[in-house]
Every structure is written in structure tokens, then in C-alpha cells.
Design an enzyme around this catalytic site. Structure first.
Site, PDB file in Angstrom:
ATOM      1  N   CYS A  72      37.234  35.474  36.007  1.00 48.69           N
ATOM      2  CA  CYS A  72      37.117  34.982  34.638  1.00 48.69           C
ATOM      3  C   CYS A  72      37.004  36.202  33.745  1.00 48.69           C
ATOM      4  O   CYS A  72      36.068  37.007  33.912  1.00 48.69           O
ATOM      5  CB  CYS A  72      35.856  34.122  34.527  1.00 48.69           C
ATOM      6  SG  CYS A  72      35.486  33.558  32.866  1.00 48.69           S
ATOM      7  N   CYS A  86      43.299  35.574  30.270  1.00 49.97           N
ATOM      8  CA  CYS A  86      42.320  34.554  30.659  1.00 49.97           C
ATOM      9  C   CYS A  86      42.884  33.919  31.912  1.00 49.97           C
ATOM     10  O   CYS A  86      44.085  33.621  31.970  1.00 49.97           O
ATOM     11  CB  CYS A  86      42.161  33.508  29.553  1.00 49.97           C
ATOM     12  SG  CYS A  86      41.295  31.996  30.069  1.00 49.97           S
TER      13      CYS A  86
END
Ligand code: DGL
Length: 254
Positions: free
Chosen positions: A69, A180
Site C-alpha cells: 500500500c 496506488c
């Protein structure tokens, strides 16, 4: 055992690359989808979540943790390394370097969450290249929600993706960095909107290579007697199961 975590199912784009290099390993994947998205949360909040998830992964027996992440890497990886000094953590790298080296127009686009774009890691990397190339940024508004809902290719998904990608194209970007881990599941849509001349960069393969290198360096076994994956979710497990099924299908097309 390799622990992998994300705010939701996005980190599966990293698992997808890990399993190509480390097919005989055992994985525990934790989707913190009860607290997703992380993009707009404070760094302190994300650090608390990252610590709790790390404890769970260590209890399960993980010897290395991949923070799959970008937002959690930006907010928490230094804190995690300080709090658990014996555990190797692998974070996400914003892939600005390959984009800067590859662009012909001299303009690169970065799609990421607000938290990642504010993070010192990203700002430092950006600082290194910004004299040579123009870096245009855009938050992938609504992208995480699409992936969590399993909507990768509807007309609605196209409209959402278009809203964030078009400003990058208008600025002249010929290379788009997916900053992302959720966004690679929308790469097909990004390519559709951007057209064939725009290169789309997913940093996950590089992160998988780094994981393998660190495991070898630390003598962490890359082969488990029972290879496979345990899927954990803090919220509704349906979203992670859906994305996992998609990844499996990509691995073993019929
Ligand atoms: N997948 C995440 C990232 O790489 C987090 C997205 C979010 O929860 O906002 O940044």
C-alpha cells in the site's frame, strides 16, 4: 511465511507479482477493508492500523512483511521499522524513476492517493527528477472504491477513470505511474482512456524483486512445505475474495 497488507484488495496487485517469483512460498494477506480507504486518513491513524495488522501477521508466523500500500508505506513504514526492528518490511516505491527515464514528451503523470502525494518519500523522489521532467499529479478519485466493488470495466468505471486521467493527458503526459496498489486493477481502463501511445507503469514487479532479494539476504525460506495463501479481512471478505479470484484467473487462464 510472507505477510502482505493493504487498506483493501489493492495489494493483490503486489501479491500477483510476488507469487510469480515466489510460487512455493506461503502468504498471509490482510485487507483492512473495514478502514478503507486510507487515502484521506491521518498518518497517525494509518500508523495505528499498520501496527495492529503487523501484530496479527507476526502472530500468524510471518517472517517478512510487504506493505502493499503506497499510502501506508508513506505514513507508517519508518514507524514500523522502528517499532519492530527485527522484522524486514518492504514498502512501495513510487515509480517516478523509470517514468522519468522513459518519457519522450518530458511530462509524466502520477496517479496516487492524497496521502501518498503528501508523503516525504514521494516528495524526495519527485525532487530528484523534477528538474529534468514535468511531473503532473492527480488523485485517482473513486478508483479504490471501484476496485473494492469489483467494478473494473463498466461505463461508470470508464467515466471515473477518465476524470483523473484526462488532466494528465491534457498536460502532455506520455507515461502514467500507478502510485496506488489498487490502480493496476484499473490499468486496462487507464490504457483504454489514455490510448496506445501512453505507457502505464505498475511498480509491483520491482517490489516483488526487492522482496525476494531481502528474503535471500536475511536467509528467510522462500519455499514452504504448504505453499498457498490465507486471506484475512477486517470487514466484508467478499471484496478480497473477488479480487483474489480475478488474480487466480489471470494466473491460470483456462
Ligand atoms: N492501495 C492503497 C495505496 O496503495 C490505499 C488506497 C486507499 O485506501 O486509499 O495507496
Amino acid at each position: 511465511m510472507i505477510g502482505v497488507f493493504d487498506s483493501g484488495s489493492g495489494g493483490m496487485s503486489v501479491y500477483r507479482e510476488l507469487v510469480k517469483l515466489l510460487p512455493e512460498a506461503r502468504y498471509v494477506y490482510y485487507a483492512d477493508n473495514a478502514h478503507c480507504p486510507y487515502g484521506e486518513k491521518t498518518a497517525a491513524y494509518i500508523r495505528r492500523r499498520a501496527r495492529a495488522i503487523t501484530c496479527t501477521l507476526l502472530e500468524k508466523g510471518c517472517g517478512i512483511i510487504v506493505v502493499a500500500c503506497n499510502t501506508a508505506t508513506a505514513a507508517a513504514i519508518r514507524y514500523l521499522r522502528g517499532t519492530f526492528p527485527d522484522v524486514p518490511f518492504i514498502g512501495m516505491e513510487p515509480a517516478v524513476k523509470p517514468a522519468a527515464l522513459g518519457t519522450k514528451t518530458g511530462v509524466i503523470g502520477v496517479l496516487a492517493t492524497a496521502g501518498t502525494l503528501k508523503g516525504s518519500k514521494y516528495l524526495t523522489t519527485k525532487g530528484k527528477y523534477e528538474d529534468d521532467v514535468r511531473i503532473e499529479e492527480h488523485v485517482g478519485e473513486g478508483f479504490v472504491e471501484l476496485v473494492e466493488a469489483g467494478d473494473f470495466d463498466s461505463p461508470h468505471a470508464e467515466a471515473v477513470v477518465r476524470r483523473s486521467v484526462e488532466p494528465l493527458l491534457d498536460a502532455g503526459a506520455d507515461t502514467i505511474v500507478l502510485g496506488c496498489t489498487h490502480y493496476p486493477f484499473l490499468a486496462g481502463m487507464v490504457r483504454k482512456v489514455a490510448g496506445p501511445d501512453v505507457q502505464v507503469i505498475d511498480p509491483a514487479p520491482a517490489v516483488a524483486r526487492q522482496t525476494l532479494a531481502v528474503m535471500q539476504e536475511h536467509g528467510i525460506p522462500t519455499v514452504d512445505p504448504e505453499p498457498g495463501i490465507d486471506l484475512l479481512s477486517s470487514g466484508d471478505p467478499a471484496s478480497l475474495e473477488r479480487v483474489y479470484a480475478l488474480v487466480r484467473k489471470q494466473q491460470h487462464p483456462q
